[in-house]
Design a protein around this motif. Structure first.
Motif, PDB file in Angstrom:
ATOM      1  N   PRO A 219       0.835  -1.202   0.000  1.00 17.42           N
ATOM      2  CA  PRO A 219       0.000   0.000   0.000  1.00 17.42           C
ATOM      3  C   PRO A 219       0.877   1.263   0.000  1.00 17.42           C
ATOM      4  O   PRO A 219       1.862   1.337   0.728  1.00 17.42           O
ATOM      5  CB  PRO A 219      -0.783  -0.109   1.319  1.00 17.42           C
ATOM      6  CG  PRO A 219      -0.755  -1.562   1.664  1.00 17.42           C
ATOM      7  CD  PRO A 219       0.537  -2.091   1.130  1.00 17.42           C
TER       8      PRO A 219
ATOM      9  N   HIS B 251      -2.320   5.621   1.248  1.00 12.77           N
ATOM     10  CA  HIS B 251      -2.545   4.401   2.029  1.00 12.77           C
ATOM     11  C   HIS B 251      -1.300   3.965   2.794  1.00 12.77           C
ATOM     12  O   HIS B 251      -1.214   2.840   3.273  1.00 12.77           O
ATOM     13  CB  HIS B 251      -3.041   3.282   1.117  1.00 12.77           C
ATOM     14  CG  HIS B 251      -4.231   3.701   0.316  1.00 12.77           C
ATOM     15  ND1 HIS B 251      -4.228   3.734  -1.056  1.00 12.77           N
ATOM     16  CD2 HIS B 251      -5.435   4.187   0.703  1.00 12.77           C
ATOM     17  CE1 HIS B 251      -5.390   4.197  -1.483  1.00 12.77           C
ATOM     18  NE2 HIS B 251      -6.135   4.486  -0.443  1.00 12.77           N
ATOM     19  N   GLU B 252      -0.327   4.859   2.842  1.00  9.78           N
ATOM     20  CA  GLU B 252       0.891   4.595   3.602  1.00  9.78           C
ATOM     21  C   GLU B 252       1.076   5.751   4.581  1.00  9.78           C
ATOM     22  O   GLU B 252       1.180   6.901   4.165  1.00  9.78           O
ATOM     23  CB  GLU B 252       2.085   4.517   2.652  1.00  9.78           C
ATOM     24  CG  GLU B 252       3.375   4.251   3.373  1.00  9.78           C
ATOM     25  CD  GLU B 252       4.583   4.377   2.459  1.00  9.78           C
ATOM     26  OE1 GLU B 252       4.538   5.159   1.498  1.00  9.78           O
ATOM     27  OE2 GLU B 252       5.577   3.690   2.734  1.00  9.78           O
TER      28      GLU B 252
ATOM     29  N   VAL C 133     -10.211   6.160   7.154  1.00 14.75           N
ATOM     30  CA  VAL C 133      -9.524   5.245   6.235  1.00 14.75           C
ATOM     31  C   VAL C 133     -10.556   4.527   5.378  1.00 14.75           C
ATOM     32  O   VAL C 133     -11.745   4.479   5.717  1.00 14.75           O
ATOM     33  CB  VAL C 133      -8.663   4.202   7.002  1.00 14.75           C
ATOM     34  CG1 VAL C 133      -7.510   4.874   7.716  1.00 14.75           C
ATOM     35  CG2 VAL C 133      -9.513   3.385   7.982  1.00 14.75           C
ATOM     36  N   GLU C 134     -10.087   3.992   4.273  1.00 15.29           N
ATOM     37  CA  GLU C 134     -10.960   3.183   3.416  1.00 15.29           C
ATOM     38  C   GLU C 134     -10.911   1.730   3.873  1.00 15.29           C
ATOM     39  O   GLU C 134      -9.938   1.316   4.488  1.00 15.29           O
ATOM     40  CB  GLU C 134     -10.483   3.281   1.962  1.00 15.29           C
ATOM     41  CG  GLU C 134     -10.641   4.657   1.358  1.00 15.29           C
ATOM     42  CD  GLU C 134      -9.771   4.811   0.122  1.00 15.29           C
ATOM     43  OE1 GLU C 134      -9.573   3.810  -0.603  1.00 15.29           O
ATOM     44  OE2 GLU C 134      -9.284   5.928  -0.101  1.00 15.29           O
TER      45      GLU C 134
ATOM     46  N   ARG D  40      -9.685  -1.113   3.307  1.00 17.37           N
ATOM     47  CA  ARG D  40      -8.648  -1.764   2.513  1.00 17.37           C
ATOM     48  C   ARG D  40      -7.380  -1.826   3.346  1.00 17.37           C
ATOM     49  O   ARG D  40      -7.366  -1.410   4.495  1.00 17.37           O
ATOM     50  CB  ARG D  40      -8.383  -0.981   1.218  1.00 17.37           C
ATOM     51  CG  ARG D  40      -8.087   0.510   1.457  1.00 17.37           C
ATOM     52  CD  ARG D  40      -7.347   1.134   0.310  1.00 17.37           C
ATOM     53  NE  ARG D  40      -5.982   0.646   0.321  1.00 17.37           N
ATOM     54  CZ  ARG D  40      -5.245   0.493  -0.778  1.00 17.37           C
ATOM     55  NH1 ARG D  40      -5.730   0.768  -1.962  1.00 17.37           N
ATOM     56  NH2 ARG D  40      -3.988   0.068  -0.681  1.00 17.37           N
TER      57      ARG D  40
ATOM     58  N   TYR E 259      -3.698  -0.799   4.659  1.00 15.67           N
ATOM     59  CA  TYR E 259      -2.838   0.374   4.861  1.00 15.67           C
ATOM     60  C   TYR E 259      -1.473  -0.084   5.356  1.00 15.67           C
ATOM     61  O   TYR E 259      -1.366  -1.092   6.053  1.00 15.67           O
ATOM     62  CB  TYR E 259      -3.438   1.327   5.904  1.00 15.67           C
ATOM     63  CG  TYR E 259      -4.475   2.258   5.327  1.00 15.67           C
ATOM     64  CD1 TYR E 259      -4.182   3.597   5.099  1.00 15.67           C
ATOM     65  CD2 TYR E 259      -5.745   1.782   4.988  1.00 15.67           C
ATOM     66  CE1 TYR E 259      -5.129   4.450   4.548  1.00 15.67           C
ATOM     67  CE2 TYR E 259      -6.698   2.622   4.446  1.00 15.67           C
ATOM     68  CZ  TYR E 259      -6.386   3.963   4.229  1.00 15.67           C
ATOM     69  OH  TYR E 259      -7.317   4.802   3.679  1.00 15.67           O
TER      70      TYR E 259
ATOM     71  N   SER F 183      -8.775  -4.582  -1.997  1.00 14.44           N
ATOM     72  CA  SER F 183      -7.389  -4.574  -1.536  1.00 14.44           C
ATOM     73  C   SER F 183      -6.538  -5.481  -2.406  1.00 14.44           C
ATOM     74  O   SER F 183      -6.948  -6.588  -2.739  1.00 14.44           O
ATOM     75  CB  SER F 183      -7.315  -5.057  -0.086  1.00 14.44           C
ATOM     76  OG  SER F 183      -7.552  -3.997   0.790  1.00 14.44           O
TER      77      SER F 183
END
Ligand code: C2O
Ligand code: CU
Length: 509
Positions: A197, A201-202, A251-252, A254, A256, A344
């Protein structure tokens, strides 16, 4: 050695009384080069130039607290995140624009070298970076407000979660507590190929603890005890996540990637998730592990890092807290996916080989004590490595490219996170020994078999927890440029109280 703490001149904030999760998690800005320059030691090559100015500024640690004066880089604490790529060197001009009076009590009976200097000084060190001896933040190179230093970063090493922080002789604990720390993320193509990610996402996540007075200002604990004039470990009761108290982040649903960094003076973290999902640990101090590891708890001693992946998929609309060990520090608010298909990506099953260094290749084993001693008056302990003070002649002098085993004999009742500059190393084992035989006869007598490191500590490290009652044995290949570097305990109060030693890398051939 737990000294009586002096009464702060005003009451401290009890963080438990503050509402949780009302501020968003700050994400430090990403540093951008301001131009190009040649470094005098590397002529003929213009390199990207960054400027990191240290200055005082005000920030709110929590919505309901008055603004706090902090020290930071570019007006931010944590400072801007430095993004580096393997094989792409750059320069940083570290500029000291701090006030001439320290934010915190600069002299309260510390023993270490330069203890009586009341002046503000600073020098930056990139923790875990393989740099030359003149670019490493030698503690005695600390410089005054109004001055700057230009450092060269080769970025010639594997991808890793590094961090930068102050390293001024005798006052590192105060300069970092004031806010002088930030993330330094080094990337390489092998890691990039794993499609972990990234982008939004990081998240770098830098943790530290502080005491905060009611007026919003930082309070650094001071001893009231003449027989123990220094505070041997400064613990706070308020945990800052990227400089905020109890923040939240949306957050989504998925995966991270979280770059966890322990920037605390003395606190160690034992982190878990309220959802009872595991962290998937993919890296430690010096980069990727051979394979991802599921871990319910991630333990980090000061200066240690963990690179973890957390999967929020399937948790649409729910909240997940990051806990230490049971206190919530940070809340993740998982959005509803709606009809976007944010599936993801799969996790890789293999990350990066970590070839073991063969103990038979070691040309030398050094037996090094991690200890404490009384001062000339028989009180007020100070901490030492190898029984030496900072200013004693250099005793650790490995030959460039040679392999050595350093056996850290912990004579104290506490764990110490021991860090070597310049190098990465592997943990061989922790092995119980007879303290009595050591104290009576200086005999190193093992009392049981060695315990190999658990998988999450079996990758490349630069900081190792030396446990009490144990000899912690590490194996190091001393790659790098000859010159003087340091090794020390990363409990910052210990580091400033003599638990730091120079070492000298001798040129081969
Ligand atoms: Cu984190 Cu000597 O450093
Ligand atoms: Cu220590």
């Amino acid at each position: 050695m737990a000294p009586q703490l002096a009464e702060p001149n005003q009451p401290l904030v009890n963080p438990a009384t503050l509402p949780r999760f009302v501020d968003t998690l700050p994400l430090p800005p990403v540093a951008r080069p301001i131009g190009q320059r040649e470094h005098p030691a590397h002529p003929g090559r213009r390199l990207p130039l960054y400027r990191m100015e240290m200055r005082a500024f005000q920030a709110r640690l929590h919505r309901d607290l008055p603004p706090t004066t902090l020290w930071g880089y570019q007006g931010s604490s944590p400072g801007p995140t430095l993004e580096a790529k393997r094989g792409e060197p750059f320069l940083i001009e570290w500029a000291n624009a701090l006030p001439t009076h320290h934010l915190l009590p600069i002299d309260h009976g510390i023993h270490g070298a330069e203890k009586d200097r009341p002046d503000v000084r600073t020098v930056a060190h990139v923790h875990g970076a393989r740099v030359g001896p003149n670019d490493d933040g030698w503690p005695e190179d600390a410089f005054a407000p109004g001055h700057s230093l230009l450092y060269h970063y080769p970025n010639a090493q594997d991808a890793a979660t590094l961090w930068y922080h102050d390293h001024a002789m005798g006052i590192t604990r105060l300069n970092i507590y004031a806010g002088l720390y930030g993330a330094y993320l080094l990337r390489d193509p092998e890691e990039q190929a794993l499609a972990l990610p990234d982008g939004e996402h990081e998240l770098p996540l830098i943790l530290c603890d502080r005491l905060i007075a009611r007026d919003g200002q930082l309070y650094y604990p001071v001893s009231d005890d003449p027989a123990a004039p220094w505070v041997s470990e400064a613990y706070g009761n308020a945990t800052l996540c990227n400089g905020k108290l109890y923040p939240f982040i949306e957050v989504e649903p998925r995966r991270y990637r979280l770059r966890l960094i322990n920037a605390a003076n003395a606190r160690h973290y034992e982190l878990s998730l309220s959802s009872r999902h595991p962290f998937v640990q993919i890296g430690s101090d010096q980069g990727l592990l051979p394979a991802p590891l599921e871990r319910m708890r991630v333990e980090l001693y000061p200066a240690e890092r963990a690179d973890v992946v957390v999967d929020f998929s399937g948790l649409d609309g729910q909240t997940v807290e990051l806990r230490q060990p049971s206190e919530p520090l940070l809340q993740f608010r998982v959005r509803n996916r709606g009809d976007k298909n944010a599936v993801s990506v799969a996790m890789p099953t293999a990350l990066r080989a970590v070839p073991r260094i063969d103990p038979a290749s070691a040309t030398r084993e050094r037996i090094l004590t991690v200890g404490e001693m009384d001062d000339a008056n028989g009180n007020a302990m100070m901490m030492t490595l190898g029984g030496h003070h900072w200013s004693d002649p250099i005793t650790e002098d490995p030959l460039q490219d040679s392999v050595e085993i350093w056996s850290l004999v912990n004579l104290t009742g506490d764990a110490h996170p021991i860090h070597l500059h310049l190098v990465r190393f592997q943990i061989l084992e922790r092995r119980p020994y007879d303290l009595f035989a050591w104290n009576e006869r200086k005999e190193l007598k093992y009392t049981g078999p060695g315990q190999p490191p658990p998988p999450h500590e079996a990758g490349w490290k630069d900081t190792v927890r030396a446990d009490p009652d144990m000899v912690t044995r590490i194996i190091v290949r001393f790659e790098g440029e000859p010159g003087k570097y340091v090794w020390h305990c990363h409990l910052l109060e210990h580091e400033d109280n003599e638990m730091m030693r120079p070492f000298k890398l001798l040129p081969k051939g």
